[in-house]
Write an enzyme that holds these catalytic residues in place. Structure first.
Site, PDB file in Angstrom:
ATOM      1  N   ASP A   2     -55.277 -28.761-123.607  1.00 16.06           N
ATOM      2  CA  ASP A   2     -54.834 -30.148-123.699  1.00 16.06           C
ATOM      3  C   ASP A   2     -54.262 -30.426-125.086  1.00 16.06           C
ATOM      4  O   ASP A   2     -54.831 -30.002-126.093  1.00 16.06           O
ATOM      5  CB  ASP A   2     -56.020 -31.076-123.424  1.00 16.06           C
ATOM      6  N   HIS A  55     -45.052 -27.255-125.920  1.00 18.87           N
ATOM      7  CA  HIS A  55     -45.429 -26.300-124.887  1.00 18.87           C
ATOM      8  C   HIS A  55     -45.209 -24.860-125.371  1.00 18.87           C
ATOM      9  O   HIS A  55     -45.981 -23.960-125.037  1.00 18.87           O
ATOM     10  CB  HIS A  55     -44.653 -26.576-123.608  1.00 18.87           C
ATOM     11  N   LEU A  89     -58.917  -7.099-117.941  1.00 16.08           N
ATOM     12  CA  LEU A  89     -59.100  -8.539-117.941  1.00 16.08           C
ATOM     13  C   LEU A  89     -58.526  -9.099-116.651  1.00 16.08           C
ATOM     14  O   LEU A  89     -57.462  -8.673-116.209  1.00 16.08           O
ATOM     15  CB  LEU A  89     -58.377  -9.166-119.141  1.00 16.08           C
TER      16      LEU A  89
END
Length: 306
Positions: free
Chosen positions: A82, A99, A193
């Protein structure tokens, strides 16, 4: 809020032109390309082999920062990223600059998870709530996601990362579904991962689709009502794609103190960490702080330690 979200106020669809399209295409391409470039060398041009992230090594896995203990590391970390837009606004930049910075922050966290032995990282990419946005924006974001998956598949596979996409796929374009299926198939045996990307997802949707799945099984005579338990619900949730469906740690940045309809069932006993930093400023030091906090907590799961 999230790395693949473009605020509806950030551009005017009536005056949408090639320059704006190119800038936003670059933003989207960076979202998964950020997993490939070492910090500070991410390029907006054509990717070269020299720029790709080297595969994680055993030595790198053991290089935990001082104060972190390998036996106390969370297996599954979830993140609500956020603050990208506010970060850009505070610096007098455009929303897509925020972004881009958020993508770089995500790339760093993905690298650290791989190096420090965290096995699952789940991130929000597109919420079910985003479907109320203008159609042209939604189409652009989904096309962006599709192109990025295509361009980064080889690199993700090379770095032993397994990609899983969760969420309601019923509204996704057929071409995107085809790419998602390919990415999941190609990376399904990777073990370093697991990166779970939530697209068209919400916690309420997840519980609802699980209930519908169980109800259908009862209707078909596969199970009895009395057989419904937590284990059965867990099997029907979208996170059944991972060995560790329940996050040990949830991180949310920017000082907001809510979970925003994310993994509602799965977060029942998750440790929560709320950081004041906006997501692009979170980075390595913020991640270490969150992990330190996690390792200092006593997880009782409703019990009491003597």
């Amino acid at each position: 809020m999230l790395s693949l979200r473009v605020p509806s106020t950030s551009f005017h669809f009536q005056r949408f032109h090639a320059g704006a399209l190119e800038r936003r295409w670059r933003l989207g391409r960076d979202c998964l390309r950020s997993f490939s470039y070492p910090r500070g060398t991410r390029s907006l041009g054509v990717k070269s082999a020299k720029q790709e992230m080297a595969p994680f090594t055993a030595a790198e896995e053991e290089a935990l920062p001082e104060g972190l203990h390998p036996e106390l590391m969370p297996k599954h970390v979830a993140v609500i990223m956020d603050g990208n837009g506010r970060w850009a606004k505070n610096k007098g930049l455009q929303p897509w600059d925020g972004h881009r910075a958020g993508v770089e922050a995500l790339r760093e966290i993905v690298e650290l998870c791989g190096k420090w032995g965290i096995q699952v990282l789940t991130v929000f990419a597109f919420s079910t709530d985003n479907w109320i946005r203008p159609k042209i924006e939604i189409d652009f974001l989904l096309n962006l996601f599709e192109r990025t998956l295509k361009s980064e598949l080889e690199t993700l596979a090379k770095n032993n990362v397994r990609i899983s996409i969760i969420g309601d796929s019923s509204k996704l374009p057929k071409s995107l579904l085809k790419v998602i299926n390919e990415v999941e198939e190609v990376t399904k045996n990777n073990t370093r991962l697991q990166l779970i990307v939530a697209v068209g997802y919400s916690g309420k949707y997840d519980v609802l689709q699980a209930c519908r799945g169980i109800a259908q099984r009862v209707k078909d005579g596969e199970i009895e009502v009395e057989e419904i338990d937590e284990r059965l619900i867990e099997q029907e949730l979208e996170t059944n794609c991972t060995e560790f469906p329940y996050p040990d740690l949830l991180i949310r940045t920017s000082g907001e103190l809510r979970v925003s309809n994310f993994l509602l069932w799965q977060l029942a006993y998750t440790e929560l960490f709320f950081a004041q930093e906006l997501w692009p400023d979170f980075g390595r030091s913020g991640f270490i702080e969150a992990l330190m906090s996690f390792q200092q907590r006593q997880r009782r799961f409703g019990g009491r330690k003597s």
